[in-house]
Design a protein around this motif. Structure first.
Motif, PDB file in Angstrom:
ATOM      1  N   VAL A 154       4.963  -5.503  -4.734  1.00 37.70           N
ATOM      2  CA  VAL A 154       5.726  -5.984  -3.585  1.00 37.70           C
ATOM      3  C   VAL A 154       4.857  -7.006  -2.864  1.00 37.70           C
ATOM      4  CG1 VAL A 154       6.766  -5.351  -1.381  1.00 37.70           C
ATOM      5  CG2 VAL A 154       7.031  -3.846  -3.362  1.00 37.70           C
ATOM      6  N   GLU A 155       5.389  -8.198  -2.691  1.00 43.75           N
ATOM      7  CA  GLU A 155       4.598  -9.300  -2.152  1.00 43.75           C
ATOM      8  C   GLU A 155       3.971  -8.956  -0.804  1.00 43.75           C
ATOM      9  OE1 GLU A 155       5.181 -14.004  -0.917  1.00 43.75           O
ATOM     10  OE2 GLU A 155       6.618 -13.021  -2.231  1.00 43.75           O
ATOM     11  N   MET A 156       4.769  -8.361   0.108  1.00 39.78           N
ATOM     12  CA  MET A 156       4.250  -8.050   1.439  1.00 39.78           C
ATOM     13  C   MET A 156       5.026  -6.893   2.055  1.00 39.78           C
ATOM     14  SD  MET A 156       2.420  -8.440   4.223  1.00 39.78           S
ATOM     15  CE  MET A 156       1.572 -10.018   4.239  1.00 39.78           C
ATOM     16  N   ILE A 157       4.289  -5.907   2.550  1.00 39.65           N
ATOM     17  CA  ILE A 157       4.854  -4.875   3.413  1.00 39.65           C
ATOM     18  C   ILE A 157       4.130  -4.971   4.744  1.00 39.65           C
ATOM     19  CG2 ILE A 157       5.048  -2.397   3.859  1.00 39.65           C
ATOM     20  CD1 ILE A 157       5.341  -1.943   0.886  1.00 39.65           C
ATOM     21  N   GLN A 158       4.885  -5.167   5.795  1.00 39.80           N
ATOM     22  CA  GLN A 158       4.312  -5.215   7.138  1.00 39.80           C
ATOM     23  C   GLN A 158       4.973  -4.134   7.978  1.00 39.80           C
ATOM     24  OE1 GLN A 158       5.214  -8.590   9.839  1.00 39.80           O
ATOM     25  NE2 GLN A 158       3.002  -8.763  10.128  1.00 39.80           N
ATOM     26  N   SER A 194      -0.151  -6.230  -4.523  1.00 37.00           N
ATOM     27  CA  SER A 194       0.702  -6.101  -3.342  1.00 37.00           C
ATOM     28  C   SER A 194      -0.169  -6.178  -2.090  1.00 37.00           C
ATOM     29  CB  SER A 194       1.455  -4.765  -3.348  1.00 37.00           C
ATOM     30  OG  SER A 194       2.214  -4.593  -4.528  1.00 37.00           O
ATOM     31  N   ILE A 195       0.420  -6.675  -1.004  1.00 33.80           N
ATOM     32  CA  ILE A 195      -0.270  -6.771   0.279  1.00 33.80           C
ATOM     33  C   ILE A 195       0.435  -5.859   1.284  1.00 33.80           C
ATOM     34  CG2 ILE A 195      -1.021  -8.292   2.149  1.00 33.80           C
ATOM     35  CD1 ILE A 195      -2.319  -8.956  -0.515  1.00 33.80           C
ATOM     36  N   ILE A 196      -0.354  -5.048   1.985  1.00 37.29           N
ATOM     37  CA  ILE A 196       0.190  -4.189   3.033  1.00 37.29           C
ATOM     38  C   ILE A 196      -0.515  -4.529   4.337  1.00 37.29           C
ATOM     39  CG2 ILE A 196       0.519  -1.823   3.856  1.00 37.29           C
ATOM     40  CD1 ILE A 196       0.459  -0.906   0.942  1.00 37.29           C
ATOM     41  N   SER A 197       0.263  -4.877   5.349  1.00 45.90           N
ATOM     42  CA  SER A 197      -0.277  -5.193   6.668  1.00 45.90           C
ATOM     43  C   SER A 197       0.151  -4.104   7.649  1.00 45.90           C
ATOM     44  CB  SER A 197       0.245  -6.561   7.131  1.00 45.90           C
ATOM     45  OG  SER A 197      -0.130  -6.820   8.467  1.00 45.90           O
ATOM     46  N   GLU A 198      -0.813  -3.418   8.230  1.00 46.69           N
ATOM     47  CA  GLU A 198      -0.552  -2.338   9.182  1.00 46.69           C
ATOM     48  C   GLU A 198      -0.702  -2.886  10.597  1.00 46.69           C
ATOM     49  OE1 GLU A 198       0.557   0.443  11.114  1.00 46.69           O
ATOM     50  OE2 GLU A 198       0.403   1.193   9.061  1.00 46.69           O
ATOM     51  N   ILE A 206      -8.052  -0.752  -4.465  1.00 48.86           N
ATOM     52  CA  ILE A 206      -7.575  -1.118  -3.137  1.00 48.86           C
ATOM     53  C   ILE A 206      -8.727  -1.689  -2.325  1.00 48.86           C
ATOM     54  CG2 ILE A 206      -6.489  -0.280  -1.003  1.00 48.86           C
ATOM     55  CD1 ILE A 206      -5.438   2.104  -2.733  1.00 48.86           C
ATOM     56  N   LYS A 207      -8.501  -2.831  -1.718  1.00 47.91           N
ATOM     57  CA  LYS A 207      -9.496  -3.438  -0.830  1.00 47.91           C
ATOM     58  C   LYS A 207      -8.910  -3.501   0.576  1.00 47.91           C
ATOM     59  CE  LYS A 207     -12.635  -4.734  -3.975  1.00 47.91           C
ATOM     60  NZ  LYS A 207     -12.023  -4.081  -5.161  1.00 47.91           N
ATOM     61  N   ILE A 208      -9.668  -3.018   1.550  1.00 53.23           N
ATOM     62  CA  ILE A 208      -9.224  -3.031   2.935  1.00 53.23           C
ATOM     63  C   ILE A 208      -9.953  -4.136   3.687  1.00 53.23           C
ATOM     64  CG2 ILE A 208      -8.985  -1.713   5.068  1.00 53.23           C
ATOM     65  CD1 ILE A 208      -7.358  -0.601   2.724  1.00 53.23           C
ATOM     66  N   ILE A 209      -9.197  -5.023   4.306  1.00 48.04           N
ATOM     67  CA  ILE A 209      -9.762  -6.112   5.098  1.00 48.04           C
ATOM     68  C   ILE A 209      -9.118  -6.027   6.478  1.00 48.04           C
ATOM     69  CG2 ILE A 209     -10.181  -8.593   5.230  1.00 48.04           C
ATOM     70  CD1 ILE A 209      -9.406  -8.622   2.169  1.00 48.04           C
ATOM     71  N   GLY A 210      -9.795  -5.370   7.408  1.00 49.34           N
ATOM     72  CA  GLY A 210      -9.221  -5.177   8.732  1.00 49.34           C
ATOM     73  C   GLY A 210      -7.969  -4.338   8.679  1.00 49.34           C
ATOM     74  N   LYS A 211      -6.854  -4.940   9.096  1.00 48.78           N
ATOM     75  CA  LYS A 211      -5.576  -4.235   9.104  1.00 48.78           C
ATOM     76  C   LYS A 211      -4.721  -4.571   7.882  1.00 48.78           C
ATOM     77  CE  LYS A 211      -5.167  -3.854  14.136  1.00 48.78           C
ATOM     78  NZ  LYS A 211      -4.289  -4.132  15.306  1.00 48.78           N
ATOM     79  N   VAL A 212      -5.358  -5.125   6.861  1.00 44.98           N
ATOM     80  CA  VAL A 212      -4.639  -5.525   5.644  1.00 44.98           C
ATOM     81  C   VAL A 212      -5.236  -4.801   4.444  1.00 44.98           C
ATOM     82  CG1 VAL A 212      -4.077  -7.446   4.094  1.00 44.98           C
ATOM     83  CG2 VAL A 212      -4.012  -7.773   6.577  1.00 44.98           C
ATOM     84  N   ALA A 213      -4.370  -4.299   3.575  1.00 44.51           N
ATOM     85  CA  ALA A 213      -4.795  -3.676   2.321  1.00 44.51           C
ATOM     86  C   ALA A 213      -4.286  -4.520   1.161  1.00 44.51           C
ATOM     87  CB  ALA A 213      -4.254  -2.256   2.222  1.00 44.51           C
ATOM     88  N   VAL A 214      -5.191  -4.851   0.249  1.00 44.30           N
ATOM     89  CA  VAL A 214      -4.829  -5.553  -0.980  1.00 44.30           C
ATOM     90  C   VAL A 214      -4.835  -4.525  -2.101  1.00 44.30           C
ATOM     91  CG1 VAL A 214      -5.405  -7.415  -2.568  1.00 44.30           C
ATOM     92  CG2 VAL A 214      -5.886  -7.675  -0.114  1.00 44.30           C
ATOM     93  N   VAL A 215      -3.665  -4.271  -2.678  1.00 48.22           N
ATOM     94  CA  VAL A 215      -3.504  -3.218  -3.680  1.00 48.22           C
ATOM     95  C   VAL A 215      -3.240  -3.870  -5.033  1.00 48.22           C
ATOM     96  CG1 VAL A 215      -2.264  -1.105  -4.288  1.00 48.22           C
ATOM     97  CG2 VAL A 215      -2.493  -1.753  -1.875  1.00 48.22           C
ATOM     98  N   LYS A 216      -4.224  -3.775  -5.937  1.00 46.85           N
ATOM     99  CA  LYS A 216      -4.062  -4.291  -7.293  1.00 46.85           C
ATOM    100  C   LYS A 216      -3.702  -3.126  -8.210  1.00 46.85           C
ATOM    101  CE  LYS A 216      -7.287  -8.168  -6.821  1.00 46.85           C
ATOM    102  NZ  LYS A 216      -8.503  -8.840  -7.373  1.00 46.85           N
ATOM    103  N   GLY A 217      -2.524  -3.207  -8.785  1.00 50.25           N
ATOM    104  CA  GLY A 217      -2.042  -2.102  -9.608  1.00 50.25           C
ATOM    105  C   GLY A 217      -2.936  -1.827 -10.807  1.00 50.25           C
ATOM    106  N   VAL A 218      -3.141  -0.546 -11.108  1.00 50.91           N
ATOM    107  CA  VAL A 218      -3.904  -0.131 -12.291  1.00 50.91           C
ATOM    108  C   VAL A 218      -2.940   0.549 -13.263  1.00 50.91           C
ATOM    109  CG1 VAL A 218      -6.054   0.117 -11.010  1.00 50.91           C
ATOM    110  CG2 VAL A 218      -4.525   2.090 -11.242  1.00 50.91           C
ATOM    111  N   LYS A 219      -3.397   0.707 -14.501  1.00 48.77           N
ATOM    112  CA  LYS A 219      -2.537   1.279 -15.537  1.00 48.77           C
ATOM    113  C   LYS A 219      -2.177   2.718 -15.217  1.00 48.77           C
ATOM    114  CE  LYS A 219      -2.177   2.014 -20.517  1.00 48.77           C
ATOM    115  NZ  LYS A 219      -2.861   1.896 -21.842  1.00 48.77           N
ATOM    116  N   GLU A 220      -3.162   3.493 -14.763  1.00 48.36           N
ATOM    117  CA  GLU A 220      -2.886   4.887 -14.418  1.00 48.36           C
ATOM    118  C   GLU A 220      -3.917   5.406 -13.437  1.00 48.36           C
ATOM    119  OE1 GLU A 220      -3.048   7.191 -18.018  1.00 48.36           O
ATOM    120  OE2 GLU A 220      -5.233   7.174 -18.102  1.00 48.36           O
TER     121      GLU A 220
END
Length: 418
Positions: free
Chosen positions: A291-295, A321-325, A345-359
């Motif tokens: 999902v491109e962006m969840i805010q 996917s990008i999640i902005s809290e 998952i990488k957390i940068i402040g209030k943003v999470a960058v989620v790179k999907g893994v196989k399992e």
């Protein structure tokens, strides 16, 4: 303390019924003290937070009887204005008793609330609104002593559409002299449910569900019966459970309008969703799409209470996917536990960058808060091997018999006492 032990890999199939909304029943139970009357509330979920509110009502002198999912409250015998510190510190929602008790008694002594540690949730908006209505509030050593010689209706502009501040102001304004207008009010469905309960008892509240709510103060109340709305976050959690397990689940007793934002993001992730007035079917995709962006935003935006569950789902998607809290500052604690299970998952402040893994792979993890705990259950359902989740008391605050309902859908999950 207890644990969930989950063996992942089972596709969920079947039907599940959604219980009453935690975030609706708690303010309604607080509101039962206002009218010096009796209330019968239906569709009560079996939750730790509800138990705490029951204990508070009993302590301050109300008569409370519970039978299955029905609670009867008689507030005519209320005789205390002190709210027990140990109960308030367990549950943040107890702060809404400020407005209710000021409305009924003109006085309340309460400590600062507890609850999940998901970042600063100051109650300054609550206090500012109550002071505008004429309450004198002394803050000392973690306690709030609130007094009033009679609250007065006024115009209140909330700096942020806070659900709690909106509810507290409504509860205080119900018996205030004159008319109160709340601008920039929270629009959540739970606010509408509170209005509906109070109006059945004799209150005069208009506009819940919009950004402007008007309350005309009244002095007489009557016996009331009310059914709590279904829990949109529990519904969203089970929808996501179906998605992450490639399952096919029918979810009954839902308000479709309340979960539109959740449905939209699950469809983006590849789910098929069919709905009618009070139920829906979710079919999980063979391949979860990023999902491109969840805010996260106040209602009707995407709920912050579903952010963690979506993070678990997107951790095994086919992309980034990008999640902005934007609602709470410290609501990514579950990310480190998901990483223990193999998530990227990488957390940068209030943003999470989620790179999907196989399992994901099973691990020993710990629930840090209510919704974060739910995300770990989701991850465990999809993971290879066994996942053990401790501190499940967090989930029991907001999910009724979660393990039993998941087992009925085919999940391999057991609860172990420790």
């Amino acid at each position: 303390m207890g644990k969930y032990v989950i063996n992942g890999g089972s596709r969920l199939r079947g039907e599940v019924n959604i219980s009453g909304a935690k975030n609706s029943v708690l303010p309604i139970l607080a509101a039962t003290v206002i009218g010096n009357n009796t209330s019968t509330i239906f569709n009560i979920p079996d939750l730790r937070d509800v138990e705490i509110m029951e204990k508070i009502l009993l302590y301050i002198g109300c008569r409370v009887e519970r039978t299955d999912n029905i609670i009867y409250v008689d507030s005519t015998s209320l005789d205390k204005i002190d709210i027990p510190e140990e109960l308030v510190r367990e549950m943040r929602s107890s702060i809404i008793l400020m407005g209710a008790m000021l409305s009924r008694c003109g006085e309340v002594n309460i400590c600062y609330p507890g609850g999940c540690e998901i970042g600063p949730r100051p109650i300054d908006l609550h206090l500012k609104a109550l002071r505008q209505m004429g309450a004198q509030i002394e803050e000392s050593h973690g306690f709030l002593l609130c007094r009033s010689n009679g609250l007065k209706g006024c115009e209140i502009q909330l700096d942020y559409p806070s659900v709690g501040a909106t509810e507290n102001t409504i509860l205080a304004a119900v018996t205030a002299e004159g008319t109160t207008v709340i601008r920039n009010a929270a629009r959540e469905p739970e606010i509408i449910d509170l209005q509906n309960y109070l109006n059945k008892s004799g209150a005069k509240i208009f506009g819940a569900g919009t950004s402007v709510i008007t309350i005309e103060g009244v002095k007489k109340f009557q016996e009331v019966k009310h059914t709590v709305i279904p829990d949109r976050i529990v519904a969203g959690t089970f929808m996501t459970c179906a998605a992450i397990t490639q399952g096919e689940v029918i979810i009954n007793n839902v308000e479709i309008e309340h979960i539109q934002a959740i449905m939209a993001k699950l469809k983006e992730a590849g789910c098929l969703i069919y709905s009618n007035c009070t139920s829906l079917k979710v079919i999980g995709p063979n391949k979860i799409e990023p999902v491109e962006m969840i805010q996260t935003l106040p209602y009707p935006g995407f709920p912050t209470d579903m952010q963690a569950q979506m993070m678990a789902l997107l951790s095994i998607s086919g992309g980034t996917s990008i999640i902005s809290e934007t609602v709470f500052e410290n609501r990514f604690k579950h990310a480190e536990e998901l990483i223990r299970m193999g998530a990227n998952i990488k957390i940068i402040g209030k943003v999470a960058v989620v790179k999907g893994v196989k399992e994901l792979t099973g691990a020993n993890v710990s629930a840090k808060d209510l919704r974060g705990g739910a995300s770990l259950v989701l991850a465990g359902l999809a993971a290879k091997g066994t996942t053990v989740i401790d501190n499940i008391f967090h989930m029991e605050r907001g999910y009724e018999n979660l393990d039993e309902k998941l087992r009925a859908l085919g999940a391999d999950i057991i609860k172990v006492s420790s």
